[in-house]
Design an enzyme around this catalytic site. Structure first.
Site, PDB file in Angstrom:
ATOM      1  N   THR A   7     -65.688 -35.864  97.937  1.00  0.00           N
ATOM      2  CA  THR A   7     -65.454 -37.450  97.120  1.00  0.00           C
ATOM      3  C   THR A   7     -64.608 -38.259  97.316  1.00  0.00           C
ATOM      4  O   THR A   7     -64.521 -39.420  97.612  1.00  0.00           O
ATOM      5  CB  THR A   7     -65.669 -37.156  95.569  1.00  0.00           C
ATOM      6  OG1 THR A   7     -66.808 -36.627  95.282  1.00  0.00           O
ATOM      7  CG2 THR A   7     -65.444 -38.683  94.808  1.00  0.00           C
TER       8      THR A   7
ATOM      9  N   SER B 127     -68.907 -31.263  99.491  1.00  0.00           N
ATOM     10  CA  SER B 127     -68.561 -29.908  99.260  1.00  0.00           C
ATOM     11  C   SER B 127     -69.749 -28.911  98.946  1.00  0.00           C
ATOM     12  O   SER B 127     -69.444 -27.791  98.589  1.00  0.00           O
ATOM     13  CB  SER B 127     -67.440 -29.966  98.285  1.00  0.00           C
ATOM     14  OG  SER B 127     -67.814 -30.139  96.930  1.00  0.00           O
TER      15      SER B 127
ATOM     16  N   THR C  12     -64.702 -31.905  94.868  1.00  0.00           N
ATOM     17  CA  THR C  12     -64.667 -30.904  93.483  1.00  0.00           C
ATOM     18  C   THR C  12     -65.559 -29.916  93.168  1.00  0.00           C
ATOM     19  O   THR C  12     -65.336 -28.881  92.503  1.00  0.00           O
ATOM     20  CB  THR C  12     -64.479 -31.879  92.311  1.00  0.00           C
ATOM     21  OG1 THR C  12     -65.813 -32.717  92.295  1.00  0.00           O
ATOM     22  CG2 THR C  12     -63.120 -32.918  92.666  1.00  0.00           C
ATOM     23  N   ASP C  13     -67.095 -30.047  93.827  1.00  0.00           N
ATOM     24  CA  ASP C  13     -67.852 -29.197  93.237  1.00  0.00           C
ATOM     25  C   ASP C  13     -67.671 -27.829  93.708  1.00  0.00           C
ATOM     26  O   ASP C  13     -68.283 -27.066  92.708  1.00  0.00           O
ATOM     27  CB  ASP C  13     -69.389 -29.875  93.742  1.00  0.00           C
ATOM     28  CG  ASP C  13     -69.807 -31.054  93.480  1.00  0.00           C
ATOM     29  OD1 ASP C  13     -69.111 -31.523  92.292  1.00  0.00           O
ATOM     30  OD2 ASP C  13     -70.580 -31.729  93.702  1.00  0.00           O
TER      31      ASP C  13
END
Length: 333
Positions: free
Chosen positions: A12, A54, A85-86
């Site tokens: 992101t 990700s 972030t995932d």
């Protein structure tokens, strides 16, 4: 002046609007152009390892990251990985086992909104990461996000949208970063000996989250295809009556150490305590298994993959590796 290497993977933080939603489009130089004054604090070189969402992160990319750090280890004072972030918590856990005994910081960060957005959290997370890396006592694999520094094996994404995306589970935050000041809560001890790089991992692991009425037949198929089985039970981690005999038969059907079974809990905080109730206590001596205790799911997955990659010769060796403390990953022994 310290010299750092920034490795980008997409995510992101590096995304821009596309026809079908956000898509990673920026490289490391693009990201750093948003914080041009960072050069007053340190010198920075960049490397684009990959440029993916990700969601697509896997062991191949983990090896690329560890390999890039290994090749450049002697040339830099620390390494900053920009990551989506995932799956960031999985990568932080994996690198904690792939890169051990390091005196230098290996920091992962990212953002909930792209760096090009006016309301982005990327600028704060990047600045905090560099500020934290400048500290003499910062070492090892950690996550810096939302003003917090978290051990790489303890980070978990708990919010999908808000800026406080990550929390440290069952362990204190290592530090907080406030107004360019680092307040440290946990001391990371200096390593003894040289840094260790080991990218051998076997991610052939299945996570089974139990639901009321789960069929025992699924266990037979899982054991046929997977080398590691993480069983997320209810509460403190017991196994339902309807599954017990099949689980016992499946685990005992293979030579000792060929299949690694880990009992964990679906509850995020306070860990598993399998032997508290009869549904867990009865398993003692009936089959070889490990207990996750206070470990994060992400760390359990990465640690089992790391152990399988070593091809251990006995169950005793598996237990010794699993219950060894790596980057604060397990305390409840």
């Amino acid at each position: 002046m310290k010299n750092f290497l920034v490795l980008t993977t997409g995510g992101t933080i590096a995304s821009m609007e596309g026809e079908n939603g956000l898509i990673p489009a920026m490289g490391a130089e693009d990201l750093l152009s948003y914080i041009p004054d960072i050069g007053k604090l340190c010198t920075v070189d960049t490397m684009e390892v990959c440029n993916i969402d990700s969601t697509n992160m896997d062991i191949g990319y983990w090896r690329m990251l560890a390999g890039a750090i290994r090749e450049n280890y002697e040339d830099y004072d620390g390494f900053l990985i920009c990551h989506g972030t995932d799956t960031l918590a999985y990568t932080a856990s994996a690198l904690s086992y792939m890169i051990q005994n390091t005196e230098k910081p290996v920091i992962l960060t990212g953002a909930q909104k792209p760096i090009s957005f006016e309301s982005t959290d990327a600028l704060m997370n990047l600045r905090d990461s560099f500020q934290y890396m400048m500290e003499e006592d910062t070492r090892g694999v950690q996550v810096v996000f939302g003003g917090r520094a978290i051990a790489g094996t303890r980070a978990k994404k708990i919010n999908t949208l808000s800026y406080q995306a990550f929390s440290s589970i069952n362990f204190p935050e290592i530090a907080v970063i406030r107004n360019e000041r680092v307040i440290r809560y946990v001391c990371t001890p200096k390593p003894e000996g040289e840094v260790l790089f080991d990218t051998r991992m076997n991610p052939n692991i299945f996570l089974l989250k139990l639901t009321p009425g789960s069929s025992p037949e699924i266990l037979k198929e899982i054991y046929k295809q997977y080398d590691g089985i993480i069983l997320e039970g209810f509460g403190v981690g017991g196994v339902p009556d309807r599954l017990f005999e099949t689980l016992k038969a499946c685990q005992n059907a293979y030579p000792e150490g060929q299949k690694i079974l880990v009992l964990a809990t679906q509850v995020m905080s306070e860990g598993s305590h399998v032997s508290v109730y009869e549904v867990g206590k009865r398993m003692e001596g009936e089959m070889p298994y490990l207990e996750a205790k206070d470990m994060n799911l992400e760390a359990v997955f990465a640690k089992v993959a790391w152990i399988l990659g070593k091809k251990p010769s006995s169950w005793q060796e598996i237990e010794e590796l699993f219950y060894s403390n790596v980057n604060f990953d397990i305390l409840g022994i």
